[in-house]
Design a protein around this motif. Sequence first.
Motif, PDB file in Angstrom:
ATOM      1  N   GLU A  96       4.742  38.845  -4.908  1.00  0.00           N
ATOM      2  CA  GLU A  96       4.127  38.817  -6.226  1.00  0.00           C
ATOM      3  C   GLU A  96       2.904  37.908  -6.280  1.00  0.00           C
ATOM      4  OE1 GLU A  96       7.357  38.856  -5.698  1.00  0.00           O
ATOM      5  OE2 GLU A  96       8.131  40.487  -6.930  1.00  0.00           O
ATOM      6  N   ASN A  97       2.985  36.740  -5.657  1.00  0.00           N
ATOM      7  CA  ASN A  97       1.833  35.836  -5.662  1.00  0.00           C
ATOM      8  C   ASN A  97       0.636  36.469  -4.970  1.00  0.00           C
ATOM      9  OD1 ASN A  97       0.580  33.171  -6.129  1.00  0.00           O
ATOM     10  ND2 ASN A  97       0.594  33.083  -3.906  1.00  0.00           N
ATOM     11  N   GLY A 135      -0.880  38.999  -7.169  1.00  0.00           N
ATOM     12  CA  GLY A 135      -1.668  38.305  -8.187  1.00  0.00           C
ATOM     13  C   GLY A 135      -3.027  37.893  -7.651  1.00  0.00           C
ATOM     14  N   TYR A 161      -5.299  41.001  -7.431  1.00  0.00           N
ATOM     15  CA  TYR A 161      -5.815  41.399  -8.741  1.00  0.00           C
ATOM     16  C   TYR A 161      -6.862  40.399  -9.245  1.00  0.00           C
ATOM     17  CZ  TYR A 161      -2.710  45.338  -9.500  1.00  0.00           C
ATOM     18  OH  TYR A 161      -2.085  46.566  -9.411  1.00  0.00           O
ATOM     19  N   ALA A 195      -3.099  40.095 -12.763  1.00  0.00           N
ATOM     20  CA  ALA A 195      -2.968  38.880 -11.950  1.00  0.00           C
ATOM     21  C   ALA A 195      -2.003  37.906 -12.618  1.00  0.00           C
ATOM     22  CB  ALA A 195      -4.335  38.226 -11.742  1.00  0.00           C
ATOM     23  N   TRP A 218       1.619  39.113 -12.288  1.00  0.00           N
ATOM     24  CA  TRP A 218       2.210  38.921 -10.957  1.00  0.00           C
ATOM     25  C   TRP A 218       2.437  37.449 -10.650  1.00  0.00           C
ATOM     26  CZ3 TRP A 218       4.850  42.526  -8.846  1.00  0.00           C
ATOM     27  CH2 TRP A 218       4.517  43.864  -9.073  1.00  0.00           C
ATOM     28  N   PHE A 219       1.541  36.557 -11.096  1.00  0.00           N
ATOM     29  CA  PHE A 219       1.756  35.123 -10.876  1.00  0.00           C
ATOM     30  C   PHE A 219       2.995  34.659 -11.638  1.00  0.00           C
ATOM     31  CE2 PHE A 219      -3.043  34.589 -10.101  1.00  0.00           C
ATOM     32  CZ  PHE A 219      -2.881  34.687  -8.737  1.00  0.00           C
ATOM     33  N   ALA A 256       1.992  30.176  -6.847  1.00  0.00           N
ATOM     34  CA  ALA A 256       1.737  30.967  -8.052  1.00  0.00           C
ATOM     35  C   ALA A 256       1.448  30.053  -9.236  1.00  0.00           C
ATOM     36  CB  ALA A 256       2.924  31.878  -8.345  1.00  0.00           C
TER      37      ALA A 256
END
Length: 168
Positions: A115-116, A119, A122, A144, A147-148, A159
């Motif tokens: 996920e980070n 992010g 994006y 972004a 996701w962060f 993140a």
Amino acid sequence: IDGRIGRYSRWTEEQRKENYIYFLSCAAMYEHNEAQYILGCEYYNGDLVEQNKAIGKEYLTDAAKNNHPKAQYLLSDILIKECRQLKTFDEEEEYLDEAMYWLNKFSEKNFGNTENLLGEVYLKKYKLYKIYKKVTNNKFLDSAIYWFKRSIVYENKFALVNLGKIYL
């Protein structure tokens, strides 16, 4: 193949490496994703074979297409790093889009640490539009942030830092 198997105890270290690559190549021809992944890493890094990043990326792409999660993640990471060396908007956007594609495939398998990185991609895409097109595309910034925040659930400290940078 039979001749290669019977003499193992008499092989030199160089012959063992050569045969290792040979058998991996045979398996890769039959679309064995782990063999494709290993060959991709070997060629990209140049550990057991002469370094050839283009061939390495081809093997990693084949492995990623054959649903190898580590290949999907590594390929996206390579694309993000190579994106920094590109000079045009179209090239950078193409690399970032491909990196996002592989990261999304990887994250479908519920690996929490992607996920980070998603992010970051994006956020890079948001900055890319801001620099080259002189427009702020908030859907990339919103993605972004999403996701962060999702990465923070998995206690990813990077993140937190990345999210903090957005709010500067």
